[in-house]
Design an enzyme around this catalytic site. Structure first.
Site, short mmCIF file in Angstrom:
data_model
loop_
_atom_site.label_atom_id
_atom_site.label_comp_id
_atom_site.label_asym_id
_atom_site.label_seq_id
_atom_site.Cartn_x
_atom_site.Cartn_y
_atom_site.Cartn_z
CB CYS A 375 -0.92 -0.01 1.23
SG CYS A 375 -1.75 1.57 1.51
CB CYS A 378 1.05 1.29 4.42
SG CYS A 378 -0.65 0.75 4.69
#
Length: 455
Positions: A375, A378
């Site tokens: 991600c 993230c």
């Protein structure tokens, strides 16, 4: 996203007119578009009126306007010639956006349009102007754009002497969606249904009148969905004028250009830009679904922020999202580097976080990030989370991570309040339930404030 199109809004150049004698109910708004970058060419070339006919519609769509455009003579094609666009993409891999735009307009003439969404897509229009060739622009007006976006549309029309060809959603479909599910149902069940009604279907109608479109997609816009977009391709999702698979060609002149370079170009050419950019907005779509981003956050993090990072597409570029062997991206083994690696960050297994959930009186508070290493959002907060862990070391707060994609995703959704990646939870010393961090601000100071107030 426009014909020769770009992302969330789409527009085609032209001046509107109406047929005399038509009833108020059946009168269709028609848009005439002069595809010239300056008025000089208008007196030198002959143009004919060509109707852009949309696909056939049900009764509920009968009000949708057709666009008529003053068109340049069509580009002649050699008999039997079949273009290999994959090979063409390879030939143009080192070409400048100006060269690519010039090639696209030369090959397709009046059958290509620029998709304009009102963000950096103005760069496409500027490149088209610089070619000296006639060009068309279209945009999708979803009915929920920011006021600043509408002002940009007006400024662009005046700057370039064009009329953007707007495509609107079907009024009956919008009415049914809002009556049945309310104005903000997408916060509960995802953005796809609303985007399908307000963006995808209007775009489909627009593209049925074209043989090619131009978008402002860049590889660095969304690592999860756009990292492999070619400069030119046969559109994998939509159909063009001739109908059927392979009937529409998609050009991405900015595919290999970085966002910073696009902005340098816009500043150098002194063209209009969306006023929202100065307020921290980078990727701009509909007002309810767009937020500004902070330094260090990826530009697409401001779009549909309540959903998974890998799904940051509205459907206009659905072909970017790949699934292999019937498995979704987050269910496959991740061939990416692990993140949040620090001696101050504890790695929790499913059993470990289940034990943490059962404790009602903990010796220390716990801060836990639910993440997926692939991600980009993230990844963007990794440095601030590790710095926070260092500051909290030995101060009565444990900092941990739990990988919540793949097989753990359903568990995380049901038991840990996972909505999108990353999700941050604090388990206070005395409270039995975890408390979810509600903000999109993931800098050290904001996270520290959250911890200090709830530990």
């Amino acid at each position: 996203m426009a014909l020769a199109v770009t992302s969330s809004s789409t527009a085609i150049s032209g001046s509107s007119f109406s047929r005399s004698g038509a009833s108020s109910e059946s009168k269709a708004v028609q848009i005439c578009s002069i595809r010239l970058s300056d008025r000089t060419h208008l007196s030198q070339r002959r143009y004919s009126v060509k109707s852009i006919t949309a696909e056939s519609h049900s009764c509920s769509e009968s009000w949708v306007p057709r666009a008529s455009t003053l068109t340049a003579p069509e580009v002649e094609e050699k008999d039997g010639e079949v273009e290999d666009f994959e090979q063409l993409a390879k030939k143009l891999v080192d070409a400048s956006p100006l060269e690519i735009m010039d090639k696209a307009l030369e090959k397709f003439g009046d059958d290509i349009a620029i998709a304009f969404s009102g963000a950096e897509d103005v760069a496409l229009i500027e490149y088209a102007r610089l070619t000296g060739k006639p060009f068309r622009v279209f945009s999708l007006d979803t009915g929920r754009l920011n006021p600043e976006t509408y002002r940009l549309f007006d400024a662009v029309e005046k700057q370039y002497g064009i009329r953007i060809e707007y495509m609107f959603p079907d009024a009956v479909e919008v009415q049914a969606l809002v009556r049945n599910k309310g104005l903000f149902s997408f916060y509960e069940d995802g953005h796809q249904e609303c985007c399908r009604v307000r963006k995808v279907r209007p775009l489909r109608r627009a593209l049925k009148g074209l043989k090619a479109w131009i978008t402002g997609q860049r590889k660095d816009q969304s690592p999860g969905t756009r990292s492999e977009i070619p400069i030119v391709q046969v559109d994998p999702v939509f159909e063009g004028l001739d109908g059927g698979v392979g009937s529409l060609v998609k050009w991405n002149p900015l595919a290999n250009v970085e966002g910073a370079d696009v902005w340098n170009f816009l500043r150098t050419m002194d063209v209009p830009v969306n006023a929202l950019h100065a307020q921290g907005y980078v990727s701009i779509g509909c007002e309810p679904c767009t937020r500004p981003v902070l330094p260090g956050q990826h530009e697409r993090e401001g779009r549909w922020w309540w959903e998974d990072a890998k799904a940051k597409e509205c459907g206009l570029h659905k072909g970017n999202i790949k699934e292999e062997d019937g498995a979704s991206e987050d269910s496959k083994p991740a061939a990416v580097q692990e993140i949040f690696e620090s001696n101050n960050v504890v790695t929790l297994s499913k059993g470990g976080i289940e034990n943490l959930m059962k404790l009602e009186n903990r010796k220390e508070a716990w801060l836990v990030v639910l993440y997926a290493p692939w991600c980009p959002f993230c990844q963007a907060m990794e440095a601030s989370y590790i710095e926070l862990a260092e500051k909290l070391a030995g101060k009565g707060v444990k900092v941990a991570k739990f990988r919540a994609d793949g097989d753990q995703k359903e568990f995380a959704k049901q038991e840990l309040q996972l909505g999108s990646f990353p999700t941050i939870l604090i388990f206070p010393k005395s409270a039995p339930r975890a408390i979810k961090y509600p903000s999109e601000h993931r800098d050290v100071d904001s996270l520290m404030t959250f911890v200090n107030l709830l530990r």
